[in-house]
Motif scaffolding. Sequence first.
Motif, mmCIF file in Angstrom:
data_model
loop_
_atom_site.group_PDB
_atom_site.id
_atom_site.type_symbol
_atom_site.label_atom_id
_atom_site.label_comp_id
_atom_site.label_asym_id
_atom_site.label_seq_id
_atom_site.Cartn_x
_atom_site.Cartn_y
_atom_site.Cartn_z
ATOM 1 N N THR A 25 0.834 -1.205 0.000
ATOM 2 C CA THR A 25 0.000 0.000 0.000
ATOM 3 C C THR A 25 0.868 1.253 0.000
ATOM 4 N N GLN A 26 1.911 1.264 0.815
ATOM 5 C CA GLN A 26 2.818 2.411 0.860
ATOM 6 C C GLN A 26 3.536 2.587 -0.476
ATOM 7 N N HIS A 27 3.992 1.480 -1.054
ATOM 8 C CA HIS A 27 4.687 1.551 -2.345
ATOM 9 C C HIS A 27 3.741 2.085 -3.425
ATOM 10 N N LEU A 28 2.490 1.641 -3.412
ATOM 11 C CA LEU A 28 1.519 2.118 -4.403
ATOM 12 C C LEU A 28 1.269 3.612 -4.234
ATOM 13 N N PHE A 29 1.133 4.070 -2.998
ATOM 14 C CA PHE A 29 0.937 5.494 -2.736
ATOM 15 C C PHE A 29 2.119 6.300 -3.280
ATOM 16 N N GLU A 30 3.327 5.839 -2.981
ATOM 17 C CA GLU A 30 4.529 6.534 -3.453
ATOM 18 C C GLU A 30 4.624 6.510 -4.975
ATOM 19 N N ALA A 31 4.313 5.373 -5.579
ATOM 20 C CA ALA A 31 4.374 5.260 -7.042
ATOM 21 C C ALA A 31 3.363 6.189 -7.704
ATOM 22 N N THR A 32 2.170 6.248 -7.137
ATOM 23 C CA THR A 32 1.129 7.117 -7.688
ATOM 24 C C THR A 32 1.531 8.581 -7.571
ATOM 25 N N GLN A 36 2.352 11.131 -10.707
ATOM 26 C CA GLN A 36 1.692 12.426 -10.897
ATOM 27 C C GLN A 36 2.706 13.552 -10.976
ATOM 28 N N GLN A 37 3.704 13.522 -10.102
ATOM 29 C CA GLN A 37 4.692 14.599 -10.074
ATOM 30 C C GLN A 37 5.562 14.615 -11.321
ATOM 31 N N THR A 38 5.895 13.457 -11.819
ATOM 32 C CA THR A 38 6.780 13.380 -12.984
ATOM 33 C C THR A 38 6.028 13.279 -14.300
ATOM 34 N N GLN A 39 4.716 13.116 -14.208
ATOM 35 C CA GLN A 39 3.873 12.913 -15.386
ATOM 36 C C GLN A 39 4.399 11.761 -16.230
ATOM 37 N N SER A 40 4.702 10.661 -15.523
ATOM 38 C CA SER A 40 5.257 9.471 -16.150
ATOM 39 C C SER A 40 4.621 8.231 -15.532
ATOM 40 N N LEU A 41 4.425 7.223 -16.345
ATOM 41 C CA LEU A 41 3.901 5.955 -15.832
ATOM 42 C C LEU A 41 5.001 5.043 -15.295
ATOM 43 N N ALA A 42 6.254 5.455 -15.432
ATOM 44 C CA ALA A 42 7.375 4.615 -14.998
ATOM 45 C C ALA A 42 7.276 4.185 -13.532
ATOM 46 N N PRO A 43 6.918 5.068 -12.593
ATOM 47 C CA PRO A 43 6.805 4.613 -11.203
ATOM 48 C C PRO A 43 5.730 3.539 -11.011
ATOM 49 N N LEU A 44 4.641 3.648 -11.736
ATOM 50 C CA LEU A 44 3.586 2.634 -11.625
ATOM 51 C C LEU A 44 4.018 1.322 -12.280
ATOM 52 N N ARG A 45 4.748 1.415 -13.365
ATOM 53 C CA ARG A 45 5.277 0.201 -14.001
ATOM 54 C C ARG A 45 6.254 -0.504 -13.065
ATOM 55 N N ALA A 46 7.091 0.267 -12.380
ATOM 56 C CA ALA A 46 8.042 -0.304 -11.432
ATOM 57 C C ALA A 46 7.310 -0.968 -10.267
ATOM 58 N N PHE A 47 6.232 -0.347 -9.801
ATOM 59 C CA PHE A 47 5.407 -0.937 -8.738
ATOM 60 C C PHE A 47 4.852 -2.290 -9.189
ATOM 61 N N ILE A 48 4.249 -2.317 -10.362
ATOM 62 C CA ILE A 48 3.668 -3.562 -10.893
ATOM 63 C C ILE A 48 4.750 -4.620 -11.021
ATOM 64 N N HIS A 49 5.883 -4.265 -11.585
ATOM 65 C CA HIS A 49 6.972 -5.215 -11.777
ATOM 66 C C HIS A 49 7.421 -5.784 -10.437
ATOM 67 N N SER A 50 7.676 -4.925 -9.491
ATOM 68 C CA SER A 50 8.175 -5.342 -8.179
ATOM 69 C C SER A 50 7.221 -6.308 -7.480
ATOM 70 N N TRP A 51 5.947 -5.951 -7.438
ATOM 71 C CA TRP A 51 4.993 -6.782 -6.695
ATOM 72 C C TRP A 51 4.570 -8.023 -7.475
ATOM 73 N N ALA A 52 4.597 -7.964 -8.786
ATOM 74 C CA ALA A 52 4.303 -9.169 -9.570
ATOM 75 C C ALA A 52 5.403 -10.202 -9.369
ATOM 76 N N VAL A 53 6.652 -9.764 -9.355
ATOM 77 C CA VAL A 53 7.769 -10.678 -9.102
ATOM 78 C C VAL A 53 7.652 -11.243 -7.687
ATOM 79 N N PHE A 54 7.328 -10.394 -6.733
ATOM 80 C CA PHE A 54 7.150 -10.852 -5.347
ATOM 81 C C PHE A 54 6.100 -11.958 -5.286
ATOM 82 N N VAL A 55 4.949 -11.737 -5.900
ATOM 83 C CA VAL A 55 3.869 -12.737 -5.881
ATOM 84 C C VAL A 55 4.311 -14.014 -6.590
#
Length: 101
Positions: A25-32, A36-55
Motif C-alpha cells: 500500500t505504501q509503495h503504491l501510494f509513493e508510485a502514484t 503524478q509529479q513526474t507525469q510518467s507511468l514509470a513509477p507505476l510500471r516499477a510498482f507492478i513489476h516489483s509486486w508481480a515478481v514478489f507474488v
Amino acid sequence: MPELTPDALRAAVARIAPSRVPALTQHLFEATTNAQQTQSLAPLRAFIHSWAVFVAIERHPQRAARLRELERIVDAGEQDPTDAIAEICRIRESAEAEIGL
C-alpha cells in the motif's frame, strides 16, 4: 498468477503474505504520487513489476524459502556471495519469465 493490476496484486499479497500488504500500500501510494509529479507511468510500471515478481516467487513456498536463505547468506557476509547472488538472479529471472515481464 493474478492480473498485473494494483488491485489484483493487493489481493494476491493479502492471500499469500498478509504482513506485506502495508508495504504494498505504501509503495503504491509513493508510485502514484511520483507518477503524478513526474507525469510518467514509470513509477507505476516499477510498482507492478516489483509486486508481480514478489507474488510469483512467494506463491511457491520452496522457492520463496530458498530466496530468503540466499539473501541471508549475502547479508551475513561470512562467505563469498557470488554463487548466492547468481542463484538469486536466476530465481528473479524465472519469476519475471513466469509473469511475462
